[in-house]
Design a protein around this motif. Structure first.
Motif, PDB file in Angstrom:
ATOM      1  N   LYS A   1     -41.397   1.482  31.662  1.00 34.29           N
ATOM      2  CA  LYS A   1     -42.254   0.605  30.948  1.00 34.29           C
ATOM      3  C   LYS A   1     -42.099   0.238  29.521  1.00 34.29           C
ATOM      4  O   LYS A   1     -42.562  -1.029  28.968  1.00 34.29           O
ATOM      5  N   THR A   2     -41.652   1.111  28.601  1.00 37.43           N
ATOM      6  CA  THR A   2     -41.656   1.109  27.368  1.00 37.43           C
ATOM      7  C   THR A   2     -40.411   0.374  26.771  1.00 37.43           C
ATOM      8  O   THR A   2     -40.209  -0.152  25.896  1.00 37.43           O
ATOM      9  N   GLY A   3     -39.549   0.305  27.828  1.00 36.77           N
ATOM     10  CA  GLY A   3     -38.189  -0.623  27.565  1.00 36.77           C
ATOM     11  C   GLY A   3     -37.069   0.557  27.082  1.00 36.77           C
ATOM     12  O   GLY A   3     -36.123   0.301  26.952  1.00 36.77           O
ATOM     13  N   LEU A   4     -37.437   1.871  26.901  1.00 37.27           N
ATOM     14  CA  LEU A   4     -36.448   2.651  26.232  1.00 37.27           C
ATOM     15  C   LEU A   4     -35.482   2.865  27.534  1.00 37.27           C
ATOM     16  O   LEU A   4     -34.275   3.246  27.284  1.00 37.27           O
ATOM     17  N   GLY A   5     -35.699   2.656  28.769  1.00 37.51           N
ATOM     18  CA  GLY A   5     -34.835   2.838  29.954  1.00 37.51           C
ATOM     19  C   GLY A   5     -33.996   1.818  29.769  1.00 37.51           C
ATOM     20  O   GLY A   5     -32.850   2.145  29.880  1.00 37.51           O
ATOM     21  N   ASN A   6     -34.403   0.625  29.476  1.00 37.28           N
ATOM     22  CA  ASN A   6     -33.069  -0.511  29.543  1.00 37.28           C
ATOM     23  C   ASN A   6     -32.542  -0.247  28.087  1.00 37.28           C
ATOM     24  O   ASN A   6     -31.248  -0.593  28.268  1.00 37.28           O
ATOM     25  N   ARG A   7     -32.734   0.235  27.078  1.00 40.77           N
ATOM     26  CA  ARG A   7     -32.211   0.376  25.975  1.00 40.77           C
ATOM     27  C   ARG A   7     -30.952   1.481  26.370  1.00 40.77           C
ATOM     28  O   ARG A   7     -29.988   1.209  25.730  1.00 40.77           O
ATOM     29  N   VAL A   8     -31.455   2.511  26.848  1.00 41.64           N
ATOM     30  CA  VAL A   8     -30.480   3.553  27.276  1.00 41.64           C
ATOM     31  C   VAL A   8     -29.455   3.005  28.336  1.00 41.64           C
ATOM     32  O   VAL A   8     -28.192   3.305  28.245  1.00 41.64           O
ATOM     33  N   ALA A   9     -30.060   2.158  29.295  1.00 41.40           N
ATOM     34  CA  ALA A   9     -28.986   1.599  30.442  1.00 41.40           C
ATOM     35  C   ALA A   9     -28.012   0.671  29.665  1.00 41.40           C
ATOM     36  O   ALA A   9     -26.917   0.841  30.200  1.00 41.40           O
ATOM     37  N   TYR A  10     -28.395  -0.013  28.661  1.00 37.18           N
ATOM     38  CA  TYR A  10     -27.558  -0.907  28.077  1.00 37.18           C
ATOM     39  C   TYR A  10     -26.442  -0.029  27.319  1.00 37.18           C
ATOM     40  O   TYR A  10     -25.356  -0.534  27.265  1.00 37.18           O
TER      41      TYR A  10
ATOM     42  N   ILE B   1     -34.957  13.516  33.417  1.00 38.18           N
ATOM     43  CA  ILE B   1     -33.872  13.060  32.357  1.00 38.18           C
ATOM     44  C   ILE B   1     -33.223  11.807  32.716  1.00 38.18           C
ATOM     45  O   ILE B   1     -33.000  10.666  32.598  1.00 38.18           O
ATOM     46  N   PHE B   2     -32.494  12.280  34.279  1.00 40.35           N
ATOM     47  CA  PHE B   2     -31.578  11.335  34.952  1.00 40.35           C
ATOM     48  C   PHE B   2     -32.101  10.191  35.858  1.00 40.35           C
ATOM     49  O   PHE B   2     -31.703   9.159  35.722  1.00 40.35           O
ATOM     50  N   LEU B   3     -32.990  10.618  36.532  1.00 39.05           N
ATOM     51  CA  LEU B   3     -33.707   9.676  37.498  1.00 39.05           C
ATOM     52  C   LEU B   3     -34.035   8.334  36.448  1.00 39.05           C
ATOM     53  O   LEU B   3     -33.888   7.300  36.978  1.00 39.05           O
ATOM     54  N   PRO B   4     -34.900   8.704  35.592  1.00 46.89           N
ATOM     55  CA  PRO B   4     -35.045   7.134  34.598  1.00 46.89           C
ATOM     56  C   PRO B   4     -33.989   6.443  34.303  1.00 46.89           C
ATOM     57  O   PRO B   4     -34.039   5.094  34.249  1.00 46.89           O
ATOM     58  N   ILE B   5     -33.031   7.086  33.741  1.00 44.35           N
ATOM     59  CA  ILE B   5     -31.861   6.073  33.215  1.00 44.35           C
ATOM     60  C   ILE B   5     -31.136   5.545  34.571  1.00 44.35           C
ATOM     61  O   ILE B   5     -30.985   4.469  34.441  1.00 44.35           O
ATOM     62  N   VAL B   6     -31.055   6.359  35.406  1.00 49.81           N
ATOM     63  CA  VAL B   6     -30.455   5.561  36.925  1.00 49.81           C
ATOM     64  C   VAL B   6     -31.090   4.424  37.328  1.00 49.81           C
ATOM     65  O   VAL B   6     -30.552   3.441  37.643  1.00 49.81           O
ATOM     66  N   LYS B   7     -32.647   4.703  37.432  1.00 47.70           N
ATOM     67  CA  LYS B   7     -33.271   3.693  37.877  1.00 47.70           C
ATOM     68  C   LYS B   7     -33.194   2.465  36.850  1.00 47.70           C
ATOM     69  O   LYS B   7     -33.098   1.407  37.415  1.00 47.70           O
ATOM     70  N   SER B   8     -33.292   2.581  35.506  1.00 48.42           N
ATOM     71  CA  SER B   8     -33.107   1.407  34.773  1.00 48.42           C
ATOM     72  C   SER B   8     -31.658   0.792  34.871  1.00 48.42           C
ATOM     73  O   SER B   8     -31.545  -0.306  34.730  1.00 48.42           O
ATOM     74  N   LEU B   9     -30.745   1.592  34.995  1.00 45.14           N
ATOM     75  CA  LEU B   9     -29.147   1.047  35.203  1.00 45.14           C
ATOM     76  C   LEU B   9     -29.325   0.190  36.593  1.00 45.14           C
ATOM     77  O   LEU B   9     -28.938  -1.002  36.634  1.00 45.14           O
TER      78      LEU B   9
ATOM     79  N   GLU C   1     -24.811  -7.257  23.327  1.00 45.72           N
ATOM     80  CA  GLU C   1     -25.429  -8.513  22.863  1.00 45.72           C
ATOM     81  C   GLU C   1     -26.865  -8.140  22.974  1.00 45.72           C
ATOM     82  O   GLU C   1     -27.822  -8.583  22.075  1.00 45.72           O
ATOM     83  N   LYS C   2     -27.321  -7.851  24.451  1.00 43.98           N
ATOM     84  CA  LYS C   2     -28.750  -7.577  24.544  1.00 43.98           C
ATOM     85  C   LYS C   2     -29.362  -6.338  23.802  1.00 43.98           C
ATOM     86  O   LYS C   2     -30.601  -6.630  23.463  1.00 43.98           O
ATOM     87  N   LEU C   3     -28.744  -5.273  23.315  1.00 40.77           N
ATOM     88  CA  LEU C   3     -29.267  -4.574  22.685  1.00 40.77           C
ATOM     89  C   LEU C   3     -29.303  -5.032  20.988  1.00 40.77           C
ATOM     90  O   LEU C   3     -30.288  -4.648  20.592  1.00 40.77           O
ATOM     91  N   GLU C   4     -28.412  -5.998  20.571  1.00 40.29           N
ATOM     92  CA  GLU C   4     -28.879  -6.531  19.456  1.00 40.29           C
ATOM     93  C   GLU C   4     -30.128  -7.366  19.538  1.00 40.29           C
ATOM     94  O   GLU C   4     -30.872  -7.303  18.311  1.00 40.29           O
ATOM     95  N   LYS C   5     -30.264  -7.960  20.542  1.00 46.33           N
ATOM     96  CA  LYS C   5     -31.690  -9.064  20.741  1.00 46.33           C
ATOM     97  C   LYS C   5     -32.917  -7.993  20.840  1.00 46.33           C
ATOM     98  O   LYS C   5     -33.961  -8.490  20.396  1.00 46.33           O
TER      99      LYS C   5
ATOM    100  N   MET D   1     -36.358  -0.131  17.657  1.00 46.97           N
ATOM    101  CA  MET D   1     -37.143   0.447  18.665  1.00 46.97           C
ATOM    102  C   MET D   1     -38.550   0.379  18.507  1.00 46.97           C
ATOM    103  O   MET D   1     -39.163   0.160  17.397  1.00 46.97           O
ATOM    104  N   THR D   2     -39.386  -0.033  19.580  1.00 45.18           N
ATOM    105  CA  THR D   2     -40.767  -0.162  19.404  1.00 45.18           C
ATOM    106  C   THR D   2     -41.708   1.132  19.128  1.00 45.18           C
ATOM    107  O   THR D   2     -41.055   2.171  19.302  1.00 45.18           O
ATOM    108  N   LYS D   3     -42.893   1.184  18.749  1.00 43.07           N
ATOM    109  CA  LYS D   3     -43.760   2.158  18.608  1.00 43.07           C
ATOM    110  C   LYS D   3     -43.846   3.082  19.758  1.00 43.07           C
ATOM    111  O   LYS D   3     -43.498   4.379  20.015  1.00 43.07           O
ATOM    112  N   ASN D   4     -44.080   2.275  20.954  1.00 44.27           N
ATOM    113  CA  ASN D   4     -44.087   3.056  22.313  1.00 44.27           C
ATOM    114  C   ASN D   4     -42.682   3.748  22.772  1.00 44.27           C
ATOM    115  O   ASN D   4     -42.638   4.627  23.311  1.00 44.27           O
ATOM    116  N   GLU D   5     -41.883   3.180  22.622  1.00 48.48           N
ATOM    117  CA  GLU D   5     -40.107   3.544  22.641  1.00 48.48           C
ATOM    118  C   GLU D   5     -40.299   4.836  21.711  1.00 48.48           C
ATOM    119  O   GLU D   5     -39.698   5.697  22.444  1.00 48.48           O
TER     120      GLU D   5
END
Length: 559
Positions: A187-196, A234-242, A343-347, A351-355
């Motif tokens: 939800k916070t987007g931290l998963g996408n950040r780690v996935a990227y 730890i790893f399930l959130p990363i795997v789901k985000s990937l 490129e997505k990481l740069e965009k 990190m946001t407050k919630n992240e």
């Protein structure tokens, strides 16, 4: 929509019907954009594998008066009242339900063997019927498990307090909390950040991405003694985000693009990493303690690691590759993905407050999992503390936790199986089984190698009757080690082999070890395939650990 655009940008096409909603020119759907960075061969192979979906617009297009009059029957047929129809059956699937009930009834009617109490035999009948129901699924898993508990209470096989006792067990709650953590992570987007980050480093191939997760989890294994916390928290959130980042979602036909293989691989390797270190699974010290009580020999941390390192590393390499060959992801490579992920990481920017709150909470929770023994804080208490922080700060809301249906369903069926399996042991069925097995094997007059091989297989595959590694170890480890030693097996060798297998056998089912319900609950792998590949990987692991491991243990003087 976000996941679809994200899938496009890192090299994976979206479903045709999703693109249709976004385009004003239907003619362009079959023509790839020249500016699209998608890897061409990847697109063509994936588009061929997609099912042909009907056009939503075409399905609901109004019929013109001319076409209506030309149809057979004309207006008179259109004006005729529709025949009343009965509503479709919305209850249980009747054939699987009948198979489930028949299993329980037939075993219930069979007389209990000598040495087995009637209560134990009746509970076995209910337990096996519940397992059949979980496999055939006449109802969702939680409902099947609840029916099993209801049957045990109704027949007076278990009192109510015993049937529902495992709802106070910390392991099912730790698994449910892992799902809540995953919600905040994504939800916070931290998963996408780690996935990227993972995609940017290893995303040019699915296999490279899988190995990066496998060995990252193995590096954390000696520091986090709970496989439920390590794999689920730890790893399930990363795997789901990937999976989401690569356009592999549950329920839209894209599970096999990446998610099915990645979920099954990360689960199967979690039991291997748990077997490699004394501190990688909560029940491993129990094996060491029972070893000392039985044969008066100590298994130290270094002894365990040295003996397990060679077969463990071989398994970590072989299992993902084998699954990649027999249960492959449909998307295997995307050379442009790492660049596009950067490129997505740069965009995304800073990190946001919630992240930041989510990351800090995760680090705090992992720290407590690592040093909890010193601080006298167990894994589930650390997870509750972490979730409390997320709730107080609003990163995750209680309404979102209540809506996490898979978490509550998993909590229900896993707690039910733990309760029934635990009372099978308390009622003496497991000790009767152990004693019967060791008497039969001991009377065959075989060499210690063959006798130990039979004992190992019986010990390993009896795990189908257990929903906890610790329960299995507590019920059968001492008996099997004692008989193996009496038949001539080198005592320390026998103890360490049984200890290693006490982890590996957790890969058989979706309830056999703490990481199983977490990864199965992501719903990427059907139950039949989960059990089928679990059995196949069990054979692979046994061959590696007793074959290659056997040579290694001979080299270091273990036998």
């Amino acid at each position: 929509m976000a996941s679809s655009s994200l899938a496009c940008t890192i090299g994976f096409p979206t479903l045709p019907h999703r693109r249709r909603r976004l385009s004003k020119h239907p003619q362009s759907h079959s023509l790839p954009s020249r500016q699209n960075p998608i890897y061409p061969s990847l697109c063509s192979s994936f588009s061929k594998s997609l099912p042909r979906l009907p056009s939503l617009c075409g399905a609901f297009r109004p019929i013109s008066p001319i076409r209506a009059s030309a149809s057979s029957g004309g207006a008179a047929a259109a004006a005729a009242p529709a025949a009343p129809s009965s509503p479709p059956w919305q209850g249980a699937a009747l054939k699987p339900l009948a198979a489930t009930i028949a299993t329980g009834v037939l075993l219930w009617l069979v007389p209990a063997p000598a040495g087995v109490s009637r209560n134990a035999w009746q509970l076995l009948a209910i337990f096996l019927a519940t397992i059949v129901g979980i496999i055939t699924q006449p109802l969702p898993l939680g409902a099947v498990a609840l029916l099993g508990l209801g049957a045990s209470v109704l027949t007076k096989t278990l009192p109510f307090s015993a049937a529902f006792s495992a709802f106070g067990d910390p392991i099912p709650w730790l698994i449910a909390l892992a799902f809540f953590f995953a919600r905040g992570f994504i939800k916070t987007g931290l998963g996408n950040r780690v996935a990227y980050q993972f995609v940017s480093l290893f995303g040019s191939s699915s296999l490279g991405l899988g190995y990066s997760l496998v060995f990252s989890e193995a590096l954390l294994a000696p520091a986090i003694p709970s496989v439920s916390a390590r794999a689920g928290g730890i790893f399930l959130p990363i795997v789901k985000s990937l999976c989401v980042a690569c356009g592999s979602n549950v329920g839209d036909g894209t599970e096999n693009r990446l998610g099915s293989w990645l979920m099954l691989t990360c689960f199967q390797t979690s039991v291997i990493s748990s077997a490699m270190f004394l501190t990688a699974m909560a029940a491993n010290p129990l094996s060491a303690n029972l070893t000392f009580n039985t044969i008066k020999q100590t298994i130290g941390w270094t002894d365990w690691a040295v003996a397990a390192i060679v077969p463990g590393l071989v398994s970590l390499v072989v299992v993902p590759l084998l699954l990649y060959l027999i249960y492959p992801p449909t998307v295997k490579s995307s050379p442009d993905a790492p660049k596009l992920a950067r490129e997505k990481l740069e965009k995304m920017g800073a990190m946001t407050k919630n992240e930041i709150i989510m990351a800090t909470t995760l680090l705090l929770t992992v720290g407590l999992w690592i040093f909890g023994g010193t601080l006298n804080v167990d894994a589930v208490t650390a997870a509750i503390l972490g979730l409390s922080i997320l709730l107080i700060t609003g990163v995750v809301t209680w309404k979102e936790c209540l809506a996490e249906a898979v978490a509550w369903d998993t909590l229900t069926w896993f707690a039910a199986l733990i309760a029934m399996a635990g009372y099978l042991n308390k009622y003496g069925l497991i000790s009767w089984f152990s004693q019967t097995v060791v008497k039969i094997v001991g009377g065959l007059g075989l060499s210690w190698q063959l006798s130990f091989g039979i004992l190992v297989l019986l010990y390993f595959y009896s795990h189908y009757f257990f929903a906890s590694g610790a329960a299995h170890i507590g019920a059968m480890f001492t008996a099997f080690l004692s008989v193996a030693s009496a038949l001539g097996t080198p005592p320390l060798f026998g103890a360490m082999v049984l200890a290693f297998l006490s982890n590996l056998m957790g890969g058989l089912t979706h309830y056999g070890i703490g990481s199983a319900p977490v990864f199965y609950g992501a719903n990427y792998v059907p139950l039949a395939k989960w059990w089928g590949y679990g059995f196949l990987m069990s054979i692979v692991n046994i061959v590696i650990w007793l074959g290659i491991g056997g040579f290694w243990w001979k080299t270091i003087g273990l036998w």
